[in-house]
Design an enzyme around this catalytic site. Sequence first.
Site, PDB file in Angstrom:
ATOM      1  N   HIS A 289      68.967 -25.689  56.715  1.00 50.48           N
ATOM      2  CA  HIS A 289      68.149 -26.276  57.786  1.00 50.48           C
ATOM      3  C   HIS A 289      66.766 -25.662  57.715  1.00 50.48           C
ATOM      4  O   HIS A 289      66.611 -24.484  57.413  1.00 50.48           O
ATOM      5  CB  HIS A 289      68.781 -25.989  59.159  1.00 50.48           C
ATOM      6  CG  HIS A 289      68.272 -26.875  60.233  1.00 50.48           C
ATOM      7  ND1 HIS A 289      67.099 -26.621  60.900  1.00 50.48           N
ATOM      8  CD2 HIS A 289      68.758 -28.032  60.742  1.00 50.48           C
ATOM      9  CE1 HIS A 289      66.893 -27.576  61.782  1.00 50.48           C
ATOM     10  NE2 HIS A 289      67.868 -28.461  61.712  1.00 50.48           N
ATOM     11  N   ASP A 346      75.287 -31.673  60.666  1.00 48.32           N
ATOM     12  CA  ASP A 346      75.924 -32.794  59.950  1.00 48.32           C
ATOM     13  C   ASP A 346      77.175 -32.385  59.182  1.00 48.32           C
ATOM     14  O   ASP A 346      77.797 -33.209  58.518  1.00 48.32           O
ATOM     15  CB  ASP A 346      74.908 -33.404  58.975  1.00 48.32           C
ATOM     16  CG  ASP A 346      73.840 -34.167  59.727  1.00 48.32           C
ATOM     17  OD1 ASP A 346      72.645 -33.897  59.500  1.00 48.32           O
ATOM     18  OD2 ASP A 346      74.198 -34.990  60.580  1.00 48.32           O
TER      19      ASP A 346
HETATM   20  C1  SDX Z   1      68.976 -32.629  60.274  1.00 42.58           C
HETATM   21  O1  SDX Z   1      64.683 -30.565  61.615  1.00 42.58           O
HETATM   22  C2  SDX Z   1      65.705 -30.883  62.366  1.00 42.58           C
HETATM   23  O2  SDX Z   1      65.860 -30.446  63.498  1.00 42.58           O
HETATM   24  C3  SDX Z   1      66.702 -31.875  61.762  1.00 42.58           C
HETATM   25  C4  SDX Z   1      68.023 -32.000  62.504  1.00 42.58           C
HETATM   26  C5  SDX Z   1      67.823 -32.649  63.838  1.00 42.58           C
HETATM   27  O3  SDX Z   1      68.645 -32.397  64.740  1.00 42.58           O
HETATM   28  O4  SDX Z   1      66.896 -33.487  63.969  1.00 42.58           O
HETATM   29  O5  SDX Z   1      68.639 -30.743  62.682  1.00 42.58           O
HETATM   30  C6  SDX Z   1      69.001 -32.900  61.732  1.00 42.58           C
HETATM   31  O6  SDX Z   1      68.166 -33.214  59.598  1.00 42.58           O
HETATM   32  C7  SDX Z   1      69.891 -31.585  59.700  1.00 42.58           C
HETATM   33  C8  SDX Z   1      69.680 -31.385  58.150  1.00 42.58           C
HETATM   34  C9  SDX Z   1      70.491 -32.456  57.444  1.00 42.58           C
HETATM   35  N1  SDX Z   1      70.211 -32.466  55.989  1.00 42.58           N
HETATM   36  C10 SDX Z   1      71.086 -31.888  55.107  1.00 42.58           C
HETATM   37  O7  SDX Z   1      72.119 -31.294  55.436  1.00 42.58           O
HETATM   38  C11 SDX Z   1      70.683 -32.096  53.646  1.00 42.58           C
HETATM   39  C12 SDX Z   1      71.022 -30.821  52.862  1.00 42.58           C
HETATM   40  N2  SDX Z   1      70.081 -29.804  53.311  1.00 42.58           N
HETATM   41  C13 SDX Z   1      68.918 -29.565  52.514  1.00 42.58           C
HETATM   42  O8  SDX Z   1      68.423 -30.582  51.734  1.00 42.58           O
HETATM   43  C14 SDX Z   1      67.919 -28.612  53.116  1.00 42.58           C
HETATM   44  O9  SDX Z   1      68.606 -27.531  53.563  1.00 42.58           O
HETATM   45  C15 SDX Z   1      66.985 -29.121  54.207  1.00 42.58           C
HETATM   46  C16 SDX Z   1      66.231 -30.326  53.748  1.00 42.58           C
HETATM   47  C17 SDX Z   1      67.758 -29.451  55.421  1.00 42.58           C
HETATM   48  C18 SDX Z   1      65.995 -27.991  54.516  1.00 42.58           C
HETATM   49  O10 SDX Z   1      65.401 -27.686  53.325  1.00 42.58           O
HETATM   50  P1  SDX Z   1      64.053 -26.798  53.242  1.00 42.58           P
HETATM   51  O11 SDX Z   1      63.812 -26.003  54.472  1.00 42.58           O
HETATM   52  O12 SDX Z   1      62.957 -27.694  52.772  1.00 42.58           O
HETATM   53  O13 SDX Z   1      64.500 -25.745  52.171  1.00 42.58           O
HETATM   54  P2  SDX Z   1      64.190 -25.888  50.655  1.00 42.58           P
HETATM   55  O14 SDX Z   1      64.488 -27.271  50.158  1.00 42.58           O
HETATM   56  O15 SDX Z   1      62.825 -25.302  50.415  1.00 42.58           O
HETATM   57  O16 SDX Z   1      65.323 -24.914  50.005  1.00 42.58           O
HETATM   58  C19 SDX Z   1      65.158 -23.480  50.012  1.00 42.58           C
HETATM   59  C20 SDX Z   1      66.167 -22.966  48.991  1.00 42.58           C
HETATM   60  C21 SDX Z   1      66.054 -23.692  47.627  1.00 42.58           C
HETATM   61  O17 SDX Z   1      66.561 -22.803  46.644  1.00 42.58           O
HETATM   62  P3  SDX Z   1      65.464 -21.919  45.739  1.00 42.58           P
HETATM   63  O18 SDX Z   1      64.412 -22.912  45.289  1.00 42.58           O
HETATM   64  O19 SDX Z   1      64.945 -20.889  46.716  1.00 42.58           O
HETATM   65  O20 SDX Z   1      66.303 -21.363  44.619  1.00 42.58           O
HETATM   66  O21 SDX Z   1      67.504 -23.222  49.461  1.00 42.58           O
HETATM   67  C22 SDX Z   1      68.144 -24.114  48.568  1.00 42.58           C
HETATM   68  C23 SDX Z   1      67.052 -24.808  47.760  1.00 42.58           C
HETATM   69  O22 SDX Z   1      67.541 -25.249  46.514  1.00 42.58           O
HETATM   70  N3  SDX Z   1      68.896 -25.090  49.392  1.00 42.58           N
HETATM   71  C24 SDX Z   1      70.123 -25.524  49.109  1.00 42.58           C
HETATM   72  C25 SDX Z   1      70.466 -26.389  50.152  1.00 42.58           C
HETATM   73  N4  SDX Z   1      69.444 -26.466  51.026  1.00 42.58           N
HETATM   74  C26 SDX Z   1      68.477 -25.651  50.546  1.00 42.58           C
HETATM   75  N5  SDX Z   1      70.963 -25.250  48.068  1.00 42.58           N
HETATM   76  C27 SDX Z   1      72.160 -25.892  48.091  1.00 42.58           C
HETATM   77  N6  SDX Z   1      72.571 -26.748  49.066  1.00 42.58           N
HETATM   78  C28 SDX Z   1      71.741 -27.023  50.092  1.00 42.58           C
HETATM   79  N7  SDX Z   1      72.124 -27.893  51.059  1.00 42.58           N
END
Ligand code: SDX
Length: 410
Positions: A289, A346
Amino acid sequence: MSEQTVSIRTTGKVIQSPCGPIVHGLEDVLVKITSISDIDGRAGKLWYRGYRIEDLAENSTYEEVVYLLLYGKLPNVKELEDLKRRLAANRDLNPATIEVVRSLAKAHPMFALEAAVAAEGAFDEDNLKLAEALRAGRYKQEEKDLALKIAEKLVAKLPTIVAYHYRFSRGLEPVRPRADLSHSANFLYMFFGKEPDPLATRAIDLYLILHADHEIPASTFTALVIGATLSDLYSVIAGAIGALKGPLHGGANEAAVKSYLEIGDPAKTKDLVEAATKPGGPRLMGVGHRVYKAYDPRAKIFKKLVEDYTAKFGDPQKLYAIASGIEQAVLSHEYFQQRKLYPNVDFWSGIVFYYMGIPYDYFTPLFAMSRVVGWTAHVLEYWENNRLFRPRACYVGPHDQQYIPLNSRT
Ligand code: SDX
């Protein structure tokens, strides 16, 4: 207004540019003052109007939370009964809107939701009257009352649009709303055509409570940007629905439960989690998140509902067991611990919807049915001190290029 330099605190990625630092994705950038909801991302806490989400989840209904978010206080008995009566009285759709939903029966329901909300707004006299007042620069008590009335109508109508689309998409006639059923029970009644089991109603109502608002995620920011142009409230919601459709925002619960079904065996969860830690590996849907760097409190609450639901109705495809395996592997793996990645809202919800027989495509529409109250509450709050959103970009291309006539170009 004279120019000033401000410092911005962010944990996000900053892009250095010739014009100055750019906070990528506006991470942590403040865009408004609010008293609607607050998140403590480090501690994993969420409040609606100062009330803990745990207390609201345990003691409230979605109708009560709608009143709290829109009016700023918990309703007394009469206020709640009056709101329920107004919501029940506004569940029907304009006949033209019903034809829009029917014409999109073969499309994904999020397309139908966007189109039907815009269509309903085109015929809502209150919506057109408020838009005219805003255009004339008026936003006094009369307009505020009208905005609240429209917000309630949107809360009342989205479930009808979603349920009608499901019926049309299956070649079924729509089931008209019933004023004697609660908001969540009526949705399931319109969707499946029969009165729902109380635990199924509780599941939907809890889901709607937990998703009602969450400060300024992408869809709420979209609502604010549209609202700040003084567009009409239905167009605000149609735009927010478009933002929610994206897999990085809404839609992750659908992807999460599909991944559990694909794994099919709790013994394979460790491998999936391990694969997600490798460069280019799959993202675990429902994990991570932008704000929470702790277990999403909403996920913790809904997990208990999933336990109760699968205890009562069974877990034939072992979805709860598979999700629990992933949860434990994520919580104990250093890759996720280092990055503070935990289950989010989720992670669990799709399991109950799947077992209830709600098709995947309707999971994100359910999210929109809930968040519509948060979107409208934030826009109404912003209109108290409105200012058009107009950021800048740092241009790095050429200037004053010589124009070459078409026939002279190579
Ligand atoms: C909602 O904002 C809100 O409030 C949203 C929400 C709401 O109520 O409105 O809470 C609802 O949108 C919940 C989120 C639902 N989406 C997912 O579950 C999709 C999977 N999650 C990710 O794609 C991700 O965690 C995000 C998009 C939610 C947040 O990503 P960020 O903050 O942009 O983090 P990032 O992409 O920069 O990742 C940081 C690191 C990376 O690794 P490194 O480059 O440091 O090696 O964490 C890793 C990413 O690869 N990473 C994950 C991961 N999420 C981040 N690795 C594996 N699995 C994951 N799900």
